[in-house]
Design a protein around this motif. Structure first.
Motif, short mmCIF file in Angstrom:
data_model
loop_
_atom_site.label_atom_id
_atom_site.label_comp_id
_atom_site.label_asym_id
_atom_site.label_seq_id
_atom_site.Cartn_x
_atom_site.Cartn_y
_atom_site.Cartn_z
N GLN A 191 0.83 -1.21 0.00
CA GLN A 191 0.00 0.00 0.00
C GLN A 191 0.86 1.26 0.00
OE1 GLN A 191 -2.72 -0.26 3.30
NE2 GLN A 191 -3.65 -2.16 2.58
N ARG A 192 1.92 1.23 0.80
CA ARG A 192 2.82 2.39 0.87
C ARG A 192 3.49 2.64 -0.48
NH1 ARG A 192 7.92 3.96 1.40
NH2 ARG A 192 8.72 1.84 1.13
N LEU A 193 3.97 1.56 -1.09
CA LEU A 193 4.68 1.68 -2.37
C LEU A 193 3.73 2.10 -3.49
CD1 LEU A 193 7.03 -1.43 -2.17
CD2 LEU A 193 7.71 0.96 -2.07
N GLU A 194 2.49 1.61 -3.46
CA GLU A 194 1.50 1.98 -4.47
C GLU A 194 1.18 3.47 -4.40
OE1 GLU A 194 -1.63 -0.73 -3.65
OE2 GLU A 194 -0.75 -2.38 -4.82
N LYS A 195 1.04 3.98 -3.17
CA LYS A 195 0.80 5.41 -2.98
C LYS A 195 1.98 6.23 -3.49
CE LYS A 195 -2.31 5.20 1.02
NZ LYS A 195 -2.47 5.55 2.47
N GLN A 196 3.19 5.76 -3.16
CA GLN A 196 4.39 6.47 -3.59
C GLN A 196 4.50 6.44 -5.11
OE1 GLN A 196 7.98 5.02 -1.75
NE2 GLN A 196 9.25 6.61 -2.65
N SER A 197 4.14 5.29 -5.72
CA SER A 197 4.20 5.15 -7.18
C SER A 197 3.23 6.11 -7.85
CB SER A 197 3.88 3.71 -7.58
OG SER A 197 3.90 3.56 -8.98
#
Length: 250
Positions: A191-197
């Motif tokens: 979830q964190r990486l998807e938001k950052q992406s």
């Protein structure tokens, strides 16, 4: 050396007794000698610090109990002994500690969280790491109940390599395996990486559109255009790394 000395000095880290006395003597000797060597360049600070060190009581023959009058460190005729094998082993230990700490940073492991680890090493290096395991646990913030050191090529080493773990190669024959489950909460990290992406994608789209605008490219100073291009390249590099991390998580 100072950090590792803590595991010898304090009973909470498995130290104490004669081992602690030896560590204190070495630390005091190094600091005392350092103060003497630095004194000509930093007289006031070193004098003040030196008076806090254990030292021989002042005698009647002494004009003053001062670092300024203390003997200058002298080398005797005997060459300084160097144990090349010990130095090489310690460098392996340093590299092992460093690579685990770097992995913690890369996977955004919480600062105080202790993680599991399986260390694979051959022969004497395995024995050395086992001897210094308390230091490794302290410096790399490992869970003492979930740390093991196994012989390279053994069934335990093969089992560690086959598991869902992050493999860290220190040098030929020396590796560390960190179970992914202990490093991150997979769903939260996704979830964190998807938001950052998504955030990076918006920034890239905005900056790329700006650079494709003739009004900006033709009118802006070359330095400003170059800076924007460099920023775009940096954002694209960050996005590439985030995408790679997402793929690694599955």
């Amino acid at each position: 050396y100072i950090e590792i000395s803590k595991t010898r000095l304090y009973e909470g880290f498995g130290g104490g007794g004669e081992e602690a006395k030896t560590a204190r003597r070495v630390l005091v000797y190094i600091l005392d000698t350092s103060m003497r060597l630095l004194h000509p360049y930093m007289p006031y600070v070193t004098e003040q610090l030196w008076h806090h060190l254990p030292r021989v009581p002042k005698t009647e023959e002494m004009a003053a109990h001062s670092l300024m009058l203390a003997d200058w460190p002298q080398m005797d005729d005997t060459r300084l002994v160097q144990d090349k094998d010990a130095i090489a082993s310690f460098e392996v230990f340093q590299a092992l500690t460093r690579i685990i700490r770097n992995a913690r940073s890369e996977y955004n492991v919480e600062q105080g969280k202790k993680i599991a680890a399986t260390i694979v090493a051959p022969g004497e290096l395995k024995d050395m790491i086992e001897t210094e395991i308390n230091s490794l646990i302290m410096l790399a913030k490992l869970d003492p109940d979930q740390v093991s050191v196994v012989e390279a090529g053994s069934d335990e080493a093969k089992a560690a390599a086959a598991g869902d773990s992050a493999q860290l190669v220190v040098q030929e024959g020396v590796e560390a395996y960190l179970p992914m489950a202990g490093l991150v909460d997979i769903e939260k990290e996704k979830q964190r990486l998807e938001k950052q992406s998504a955030k990076l994608a918006k920034e890239i789209e905005k900056l790329a559109g700006r650079l494709q605008s003739k009004g900006f490219v033709d009118k802006a100073p070359p330095a400003v255009v170059d800076k924007a291009k460099a920023e775009l390249a940096e954002l694209e590099d960050q996005a590439s790394k985030v995408d790679a991390s997402l793929k690694a998580l599955g």
